[in-house]
Design an enzyme around this catalytic site. Structure first.
Site, mmCIF file in Angstrom:
data_model
loop_
_atom_site.group_PDB
_atom_site.id
_atom_site.type_symbol
_atom_site.label_atom_id
_atom_site.label_comp_id
_atom_site.label_asym_id
_atom_site.label_seq_id
_atom_site.Cartn_x
_atom_site.Cartn_y
_atom_site.Cartn_z
ATOM 1 N N THR A 131 21.736 3.862 -2.546
ATOM 2 C CA THR A 131 20.951 2.650 -2.295
ATOM 3 C C THR A 131 20.078 2.886 -1.076
ATOM 4 O OG1 THR A 131 21.040 0.284 -1.708
ATOM 5 C CG2 THR A 131 22.846 1.644 -0.904
ATOM 6 N N ASN A 164 19.292 0.213 0.612
ATOM 7 C CA ASN A 164 19.540 -1.040 1.332
ATOM 8 C C ASN A 164 20.802 -0.917 2.217
ATOM 9 O OD1 ASN A 164 20.481 -3.665 1.924
ATOM 10 N ND2 ASN A 164 19.266 -4.506 0.249
ATOM 11 N N GLU A 189 13.355 1.855 -11.074
ATOM 12 C CA GLU A 189 14.015 0.728 -11.744
ATOM 13 C C GLU A 189 13.076 0.240 -12.836
ATOM 14 O OE1 GLU A 189 15.306 -2.369 -9.093
ATOM 15 O OE2 GLU A 189 16.846 -1.097 -8.197
ATOM 16 N N ASP A 236 22.877 -3.083 -8.898
ATOM 17 C CA ASP A 236 21.671 -3.881 -9.037
ATOM 18 C C ASP A 236 22.087 -5.348 -8.997
ATOM 19 O OD1 ASP A 236 18.930 -3.884 -9.210
ATOM 20 O OD2 ASP A 236 18.923 -4.193 -11.371
ATOM 21 N N GLY A 238 18.223 -10.968 2.841
ATOM 22 C CA GLY A 238 17.797 -11.341 1.492
ATOM 23 C C GLY A 238 17.909 -12.840 1.249
ATOM 24 N N PHE A 239 18.506 -13.200 0.115
ATOM 25 C CA PHE A 239 18.642 -14.607 -0.258
ATOM 26 C C PHE A 239 19.846 -15.291 0.403
ATOM 27 C CE2 PHE A 239 16.591 -12.620 -4.115
ATOM 28 C CZ PHE A 239 15.359 -13.253 -4.000
ATOM 29 N N LYS A 294 31.583 -13.841 3.526
ATOM 30 C CA LYS A 294 30.805 -13.618 2.295
ATOM 31 C C LYS A 294 31.496 -12.561 1.430
ATOM 32 C CE LYS A 294 26.502 -11.525 0.676
ATOM 33 N NZ LYS A 294 25.315 -10.744 1.030
ATOM 34 N N HIS A 322 29.205 -11.931 -5.193
ATOM 35 C CA HIS A 322 28.986 -11.234 -6.461
ATOM 36 C C HIS A 322 29.296 -9.740 -6.311
ATOM 37 C CE1 HIS A 322 25.473 -11.254 -3.928
ATOM 38 N NE2 HIS A 322 24.873 -10.311 -4.633
ATOM 39 N N ARG A 323 28.907 -9.176 -5.179
ATOM 40 C CA ARG A 323 29.147 -7.744 -4.925
ATOM 41 C C ARG A 323 30.654 -7.477 -4.816
ATOM 42 N NH1 ARG A 323 25.582 -7.559 -1.650
ATOM 43 N NH2 ARG A 323 24.105 -6.841 -3.234
HETATM 44 P P1 ITT Z 1 18.653 -0.820 -3.969
HETATM 45 O O1 ITT Z 1 18.074 0.323 -3.220
HETATM 46 O O2 ITT Z 1 20.160 -0.693 -4.028
HETATM 47 O O3 ITT Z 1 18.043 -1.078 -5.323
HETATM 48 P P2 ITT Z 1 17.521 -3.459 -3.302
HETATM 49 O O4 ITT Z 1 17.323 -4.074 -1.959
HETATM 50 O O5 ITT Z 1 16.304 -3.147 -4.126
HETATM 51 O O6 ITT Z 1 18.414 -2.142 -3.065
HETATM 52 P P3 ITT Z 1 18.551 -5.116 -5.508
HETATM 53 O O7 ITT Z 1 17.417 -4.704 -6.379
HETATM 54 O O8 ITT Z 1 19.934 -4.957 -6.032
HETATM 55 O O9 ITT Z 1 18.522 -4.387 -4.072
HETATM 56 O O10 ITT Z 1 18.449 -6.632 -5.071
HETATM 57 C C1 ITT Z 1 17.444 -7.482 -5.534
HETATM 58 C C2 ITT Z 1 17.058 -8.441 -4.416
HETATM 59 O O11 ITT Z 1 18.116 -9.395 -4.282
HETATM 60 C C3 ITT Z 1 16.869 -7.750 -3.089
HETATM 61 O O12 ITT Z 1 15.542 -7.892 -2.692
HETATM 62 C C4 ITT Z 1 17.768 -8.492 -2.101
HETATM 63 O O13 ITT Z 1 16.967 -9.079 -1.105
HETATM 64 C C5 ITT Z 1 18.450 -9.565 -2.925
HETATM 65 N N1 ITT Z 1 19.894 -9.455 -2.800
HETATM 66 C C6 ITT Z 1 20.734 -8.626 -3.474
HETATM 67 N N2 ITT Z 1 21.998 -8.803 -3.087
HETATM 68 C C7 ITT Z 1 21.975 -9.767 -2.118
HETATM 69 C C8 ITT Z 1 22.939 -10.367 -1.312
HETATM 70 O O14 ITT Z 1 24.212 -10.027 -1.351
HETATM 71 N N3 ITT Z 1 22.539 -11.315 -0.446
HETATM 72 C C9 ITT Z 1 21.256 -11.674 -0.361
HETATM 73 N N4 ITT Z 1 20.274 -11.147 -1.076
HETATM 74 C C10 ITT Z 1 20.619 -10.188 -1.953
#
Ligand code: ITT
Length: 189
Positions: A8, A10, A37, A66, A143-144, A165, A170-171
């Site tokens: 990842t 992230n 993706e 994802d 993020g959200f 959290k 979900h994670r």
């Molecule tokens: P990867 O490199 O793992 O793909 P990513 O940041 O692109 O990392 P995702 O596509 O899985 O991650 O996530 C989609 C969006 O949802 C991403 O922009 C995050 O900001 C948000 N997101 C995912 N998981 C979150 C969480 O636990 N809390 C808040 N926002 C989340």
């Protein structure tokens, strides 16, 4: 299996996964890599494609994850497009779309694709946390996090929950399956 790689870019996702999986005695190495993706209607399809693409580039065992936020009043938007939507309109944009909307139910989904060997298809594990979209941005996190209120414990956004959290997310719900699988040596469910 007591050690595996998480691909990842992230750092927040990695840090959460590291903490969650340590409860199951699993050590996670971070592979900070961007991968393609595809655009698809389901997170499962997106994750499977990416996991296949990474075979031969990252040594198994490894996994990717994802995630997506599915808002009922918006017919599941942003769903698989969550990353793009976060980068473009962000949390203020989502709250604007939801202005005056009473029905605020949403679900955060996580799809984990685990590759144990190059000649085996990825194992898909999913986790979902139901909740609602807050009416304002509350708390920290990333993020959200500041706009998603999980049903449990209730009334607090992911951002306000902080470390807690990782008990309801979900994670966590997807990764505990990976942890239990690794611990038992049994087939994943
Ligand atoms: P990867 O490199 O793992 O793909 P990513 O940041 O692109 O990392 P995702 O596509 O899985 O991650 O996530 C989609 C969006 O949802 C991403 O922009 C995050 O900001 C948000 N997101 C995912 N998981 C979150 C969480 O636990 N809390 C808040 N926002 C989340």
């Amino acid at each position: 299996m007591d050690r595996l790689r998480f691909v990842t870019h992230n750092s927040h996702k990695f840090e959460e996964a590291r903490k969650i999986l340590s409860r199951y005695g699993l050590y996670v190495d971070w592979v900070k890599l961007e991968y393609p993706e595809i655009q698809a209607d389901s997170l499962e399809e997106v994750a499977s494609y990416s996991a296949e693409w990474l075979k031969g580039k990252v040594e198994p065992p490894f996994f990717i994850e994802d995630a997506g936020l599915f808002i009922e009043a918006l017919n599941g938007f942003p769903g698989p497009y969550s990353s793009f939507v976060f980068r473009t309109i962000g949390n203020p944009g989502i709250l604007r779309l939801m202005e005056g909307v009473e029905h605020r139910r949403a679900v955060f989904k996580s799809v984990v694709a685990v590759v144990t060997a190059v000649d085996l298809p990825p194992v898909i594990l999913t986790g979902e946390t139901p909740g609602r979209i807050a009416t304002s941005i509350r708390g920290g996190g990333w993020g959200f996090d500041p706009i998603f209120e999980p049903d449990e414990p209730g009334g607090l956004t992911y951002g306000e929950l902080g470390e807690a959290k990782n008990q309801v997310s979900h994670r966590y719900r997807a990764l505990r399956r990976l942890g239990e699988w690794a611990q038992s040596g049994a087939k994943p469910y």
